[in-house]
Enzyme design. Sequence first.
Site, mmCIF file in Angstrom:
data_model
loop_
_atom_site.group_PDB
_atom_site.id
_atom_site.type_symbol
_atom_site.label_atom_id
_atom_site.label_comp_id
_atom_site.label_asym_id
_atom_site.label_seq_id
_atom_site.Cartn_x
_atom_site.Cartn_y
_atom_site.Cartn_z
ATOM 1 N N ASP A 51 -15.485 2.762 -2.924
ATOM 2 C CA ASP A 51 -14.783 1.836 -2.044
ATOM 3 C C ASP A 51 -13.608 2.490 -1.326
ATOM 4 O OD1 ASP A 51 -16.441 -0.299 -2.526
ATOM 5 O OD2 ASP A 51 -15.169 -1.206 -4.068
ATOM 6 N N GLY A 52 -12.931 3.415 -2.000
ATOM 7 C CA GLY A 52 -11.814 4.108 -1.365
ATOM 8 C C GLY A 52 -12.254 4.869 -0.136
ATOM 9 N N GLU A 124 -5.883 -4.889 1.390
ATOM 10 C CA GLU A 124 -4.619 -5.559 1.125
ATOM 11 C C GLU A 124 -3.457 -4.819 1.739
ATOM 12 O OE1 GLU A 124 -4.877 -2.341 -1.249
ATOM 13 O OE2 GLU A 124 -5.896 -4.006 -2.224
ATOM 14 N N ARG A 150 12.109 -12.157 -6.408
ATOM 15 C CA ARG A 150 12.793 -10.953 -6.892
ATOM 16 C C ARG A 150 11.905 -10.316 -7.946
ATOM 17 N NH1 ARG A 150 19.026 -9.832 -7.119
ATOM 18 N NH2 ARG A 150 18.882 -7.586 -7.403
ATOM 19 N N TYR A 165 -6.419 -4.401 -6.217
ATOM 20 C CA TYR A 165 -5.046 -4.441 -6.737
ATOM 21 C C TYR A 165 -4.666 -5.882 -7.095
ATOM 22 C CZ TYR A 165 -0.123 -2.822 -6.848
ATOM 23 O OH TYR A 165 1.151 -2.484 -7.206
#
Length: 266
Positions: A51-52, A124, A150, A165
């Site tokens: 996939d990368g 993403e 935060r 991710y």
Amino acid sequence: MTNRRNIYFYYPNDEASTYKLQPLFDLAKQNDFTILEDPENANIIVSIGGDGTFLQAVRKTGFRQDCLYTGITRSNEAGLYCDFNLDNFDEMLHSMIHEEMEVRRFPLINVDINGETRFNCLNEMSIRSTIIKTIVIDVKIDTKHFETFRGDGLIVATPTGSTGYNKSTSGSVVDPRIPCFQVSELASLNNNRYRTLGSSFVLDKDRKLTLDIIQEGNNYPVIGMDNEAYPVRQVKSITVTLSDKVIKTIKLKNNSYWDRVKRTFL
């Protein structure tokens, strides 16, 4: 599909890889496909890897709207974007020649940084602190303030990117037929002063997400676009919307997105 005969292969262009892939190139030529050295005039762009590699192929060729993308994995790799592997490449060619294939459309997101620079993402966009200190972000949906975050950072994922991710941070896996994008937290800090939703949330295709970075020393956060990092100076605001663009990919019949999710994770 007889007019789609110009094919470009995206892979590590070194002598060893070319030698290993020569049988694949020969098979393409035997089936009357023209192999191009440059992707500009290609009708089909084929990435060879996981996939990368597929994400890199799409990004490096400019998220083209006028061609088909497909991914071929090696024997020891898996891929949610890749329907084929080196052992069944001939099946892919047969599908294209005899029009037995189907075309799948994957949505993209637009990412606008400081109102000056726009990027597309297929998987993403993430924003993370680059120092040992939490980052503070005012999160707005459309024009209304939603929460002040935060923590370590935020991830904004497409439906197909929801398995990457995003999933590792307990985000939901989303069907790519749903035109939307998802926001997930990275180690949020919740106390009397800062309060976040504490879970990922999904926004409709017509929503606009604005992330205003509070300048408390995190003026140089790392902006991740798919599998590349962009060290943009003085990031003040990021706007994310669902793009009108889609990435068109070749898929085998009877091999849905959820079939591949099951094979990968279950």
